[in-house]
Design a protein around this motif. Structure first.
Motif, PDB file in Angstrom:
ATOM      1  N   MET A 318       0.931  -1.184   0.041  1.00 31.21           N
ATOM      2  CA  MET A 318      -0.036   0.048   0.123  1.00 31.21           C
ATOM      3  C   MET A 318       1.101   1.379   0.193  1.00 31.21           C
ATOM      4  O   MET A 318       0.251   2.453  -0.216  1.00 31.21           O
ATOM      5  CB  MET A 318      -0.918   0.089   1.185  1.00 31.21           C
ATOM      6  CG  MET A 318      -1.908  -1.022   1.507  1.00 31.21           C
ATOM      7  SD  MET A 318      -2.974  -0.893   2.893  1.00 31.21           S
ATOM      8  CE  MET A 318      -3.849  -2.494   2.903  1.00 31.21           C
ATOM      9  N   ARG A 319       2.285   1.160   0.163  1.00 31.18           N
ATOM     10  CA  ARG A 319       2.826   2.324   0.120  1.00 31.18           C
ATOM     11  C   ARG A 319       2.888   3.152  -1.164  1.00 31.18           C
ATOM     12  O   ARG A 319       2.869   2.647  -2.130  1.00 31.18           O
ATOM     13  CB  ARG A 319       4.430   1.853   0.422  1.00 31.18           C
ATOM     14  CG  ARG A 319       4.686   1.836   1.743  1.00 31.18           C
ATOM     15  CD  ARG A 319       6.326   1.797   2.006  1.00 31.18           C
ATOM     16  NE  ARG A 319       6.594   1.956   3.301  1.00 31.18           N
ATOM     17  CZ  ARG A 319       7.989   1.889   4.055  1.00 31.18           C
ATOM     18  NH1 ARG A 319       8.725   1.441   3.295  1.00 31.18           N
ATOM     19  NH2 ARG A 319       8.043   2.050   5.147  1.00 31.18           N
ATOM     20  N   GLY A 320       2.540   4.526  -0.755  1.00 30.03           N
ATOM     21  CA  GLY A 320       2.349   5.446  -2.087  1.00 30.03           C
ATOM     22  C   GLY A 320       1.229   5.378  -2.697  1.00 30.03           C
ATOM     23  O   GLY A 320       0.899   6.389  -3.482  1.00 30.03           O
ATOM     24  N   HIS A 324      -6.462  -1.630  -4.736  1.00 34.88           N
ATOM     25  CA  HIS A 324      -7.928  -2.309  -4.839  1.00 34.88           C
ATOM     26  C   HIS A 324      -7.674  -3.803  -3.711  1.00 34.88           C
ATOM     27  O   HIS A 324      -6.795  -4.135  -4.121  1.00 34.88           O
ATOM     28  CB  HIS A 324      -8.402  -2.506  -6.120  1.00 34.88           C
ATOM     29  CG  HIS A 324      -9.579  -3.073  -6.114  1.00 34.88           C
ATOM     30  ND1 HIS A 324     -10.052  -4.566  -6.114  1.00 34.88           N
ATOM     31  CD2 HIS A 324     -10.935  -2.509  -6.170  1.00 34.88           C
ATOM     32  CE1 HIS A 324     -11.415  -4.589  -6.152  1.00 34.88           C
ATOM     33  NE2 HIS A 324     -12.029  -3.336  -6.392  1.00 34.88           N
ATOM     34  N   LEU A 325      -8.766  -4.263  -3.403  1.00 30.77           N
ATOM     35  CA  LEU A 325      -8.741  -5.264  -2.597  1.00 30.77           C
ATOM     36  C   LEU A 325      -8.305  -6.598  -3.404  1.00 30.77           C
ATOM     37  O   LEU A 325      -7.226  -7.389  -3.020  1.00 30.77           O
ATOM     38  CB  LEU A 325     -10.356  -5.496  -2.023  1.00 30.77           C
ATOM     39  CG  LEU A 325     -10.318  -6.994  -1.174  1.00 30.77           C
ATOM     40  CD1 LEU A 325      -9.556  -6.786   0.060  1.00 30.77           C
ATOM     41  CD2 LEU A 325     -11.711  -6.828  -0.797  1.00 30.77           C
ATOM     42  N   SER A 358     -13.898  -0.351  -2.501  1.00 32.20           N
ATOM     43  CA  SER A 358     -12.994  -1.641  -2.141  1.00 32.20           C
ATOM     44  C   SER A 358     -11.486  -1.160  -2.298  1.00 32.20           C
ATOM     45  O   SER A 358     -10.547  -2.084  -2.594  1.00 32.20           O
ATOM     46  CB  SER A 358     -13.208  -3.085  -2.694  1.00 32.20           C
ATOM     47  OG  SER A 358     -14.664  -3.243  -2.431  1.00 32.20           O
ATOM     48  N   ARG A 359     -11.149  -0.192  -1.845  1.00 32.31           N
ATOM     49  CA  ARG A 359      -9.496   0.327  -1.946  1.00 32.31           C
ATOM     50  C   ARG A 359      -9.286   0.612  -0.617  1.00 32.31           C
ATOM     51  O   ARG A 359      -9.907   1.165   0.351  1.00 32.31           O
ATOM     52  CB  ARG A 359      -9.319   1.464  -2.899  1.00 32.31           C
ATOM     53  CG  ARG A 359      -9.689   1.166  -4.342  1.00 32.31           C
ATOM     54  CD  ARG A 359      -9.679   2.460  -5.164  1.00 32.31           C
ATOM     55  NE  ARG A 359     -10.678   3.340  -4.800  1.00 32.31           N
ATOM     56  CZ  ARG A 359     -10.446   4.643  -4.895  1.00 32.31           C
ATOM     57  NH1 ARG A 359      -9.213   5.321  -5.296  1.00 32.31           N
ATOM     58  NH2 ARG A 359     -11.463   5.428  -4.481  1.00 32.31           N
ATOM     59  N   TYR A 360      -7.924   0.438  -0.506  1.00 30.46           N
ATOM     60  CA  TYR A 360      -7.100   0.516   0.802  1.00 30.46           C
ATOM     61  C   TYR A 360      -5.903   1.835   0.816  1.00 30.46           C
ATOM     62  O   TYR A 360      -5.162   1.349  -0.299  1.00 30.46           O
ATOM     63  CB  TYR A 360      -6.895  -0.759   1.693  1.00 30.46           C
ATOM     64  CG  TYR A 360      -7.927  -1.520   2.109  1.00 30.46           C
ATOM     65  CD1 TYR A 360      -8.482  -1.362   3.254  1.00 30.46           C
ATOM     66  CD2 TYR A 360      -8.597  -2.326   1.158  1.00 30.46           C
ATOM     67  CE1 TYR A 360      -9.709  -2.165   3.613  1.00 30.46           C
ATOM     68  CE2 TYR A 360      -9.725  -2.936   1.529  1.00 30.46           C
ATOM     69  CZ  TYR A 360     -10.264  -3.155   2.624  1.00 30.46           C
ATOM     70  OH  TYR A 360     -11.455  -3.706   3.014  1.00 30.46           O
TER      71      TYR A 360
END
Length: 369
Positions: A318-320, A324-325, A358-360
């Protein structure tokens, strides 16, 4: 709160048809604000741009009209600044179309704080854009940079919020008068005025109009030593701010995004046209000749140390950017039933944020230890 000189400049600013550039040209030719009202019609008409109608408008403007506005401002704790005042923003001295007058609420000393950075962008900004703006604003504020923006929804609001969270200086430039605000805007003004300043060149009761915002944008561009466009489509008014900043000789930065998203197209155009591409907040400090304080972390809260290698892999993915899941599951080699409880735990701890679709997004800094 208002000098005698400011009262005279206010009177000039209220003359219909005389804007900042003509007003300054008029004063330079006549010999200053005090000499203006004693000038003859022939002397006024000799100034380039001063026709008979403008001379008549100038002559019909009475000091009592300015005094009425001044008294209204005094009752509402609104200050008035003119270019002759010691607290007039230093950066605006070199801007030939700077306002003739500024109304303010808060601490006017903030208007000459150095350095000062404009953070601007779309009103309908993405969640990622708002999160990043808030985070970067906190980081810049922690390095004693004052944040300037337009107190609009989206990127502007996030920029001000980040500075306030860091208890730093932020300056809002309005496209309406200080008494023409909604209740929510009034609360914003009070919050900003506690540590910064809110300014407007418009008469206190003057409501917002579409043509006011380019004028507001030139003040934002003129005040700041640099402007960064965080997120903007092709039609965004923040591109006007960027263009004006360039014309004033200021640095212009733009944050890139996905080529598949229209809300980054304006930033991509700016980069194509010569704006400095900005991928990391630290890069801006280097461009401004500042040194990053290594004790100042760029994160939303405390650092987080992953519980295990599996969790570390998820967070590194998830960096930057928001992920999406489905892509997260594929990248980490996990099934959705395996991944979902880990994401829920991290979200409840405030380590990540769940976005629409559904994104983190990583919401804190990962510990290196």
């Amino acid at each position: 709160m208002t000098s005698e000189s400011a009262l005279q400049w206010l009177r000039l600013s209220m003359v219909h048809g005389i804007g900042p550039m003509l007003g300054r040209r008029l004063l330079a030719a006549i010999g200053g604000i005090e000499a203006l009202w004693a000038a003859t019609g022939d002397e006024l008409r000799a100034v380039d741009g001063m026709g008979q109608q403008l001379v008549a408008s100038l002559s019909s403007t009475h000091l009592s009209q300015a005094e009425q506005i001044m008294n209204q401002c005094a009752d509402q704790q609104i200050g008035i600044l003119c270019p002759d005042d010691a607290q007039w923003p230093v950066a605006l001295a070199s801007v030939e179309d700077a306002p003739l007058i500024l109304f303010y609420h808060g601490d006017p000393a903030c208007l000459s704080h150095l350095p000062m950075l404009a953070m601007v962008g779309a009103r309908r900004a993405s969640r990622e854009g708002r999160v990043l703006t808030r985070r970067w604003s906190r980081y810049f504020t922690a390095h004693d940079i004052a944040i300037v923006s337009g107190m609009a929804f989206g990127i502007d609001a996030a920029a001000h919020a980040g500075a306030l969270e860091e208890q730093g200086i932020t300056i809002a430039v309005l496209g309406c008068g200080l008494l023409a605000l909604t209740e929510e805007q009034q609360r914003q003004v009070e919050a900003i005025a506690e540590r910064g300043c809110v300014i407007s060149e418009f008469l206190p009761a003057q409501s917002a109009r579409p043509e006011h915002f380019p004028r507001r944008n030139r003040v934002i561009a003129g005040l700041a030593q640099a402007t960064v466009v965080m997120e903007a489509d092709i039609r965004s008014g923040s591109l006007i701010t960027a263009r004006l900043a360039g014309e004033y000789g200021r640095d212009v930065f733009a944050v890139p995004g996905s080529v598949l998203a229209d809300n980054h197209a304006g930033c991509h155009r700016l980069i194509r046209d010569g704006a400095i591409l900005l991928e990391r907040a630290e890069e801006l400090l280097v461009q401004l000749g500042l040194h990053a304080d290594k004790t100042t972390q760029l994160h939303a809260g405390k650092q987080y140390h992953p519980a295990d290698a599996e969790e570390a892999g998820i967070l590194m993915a998830m960096r930057g950017e928001a992920v999406h899941l489905d892509l997260l599951a594929e990248t980490c080699g996990l099934t959705l039933p395996e991944l979902s409880p880990i994401l829920l735990r991290l979200e409840l701890q405030g380590v990540i944020e769940r976005l629409p679709g559904s994104r983190y997004l990583l919401a804190t800094e990962l510990s290196d230890t």
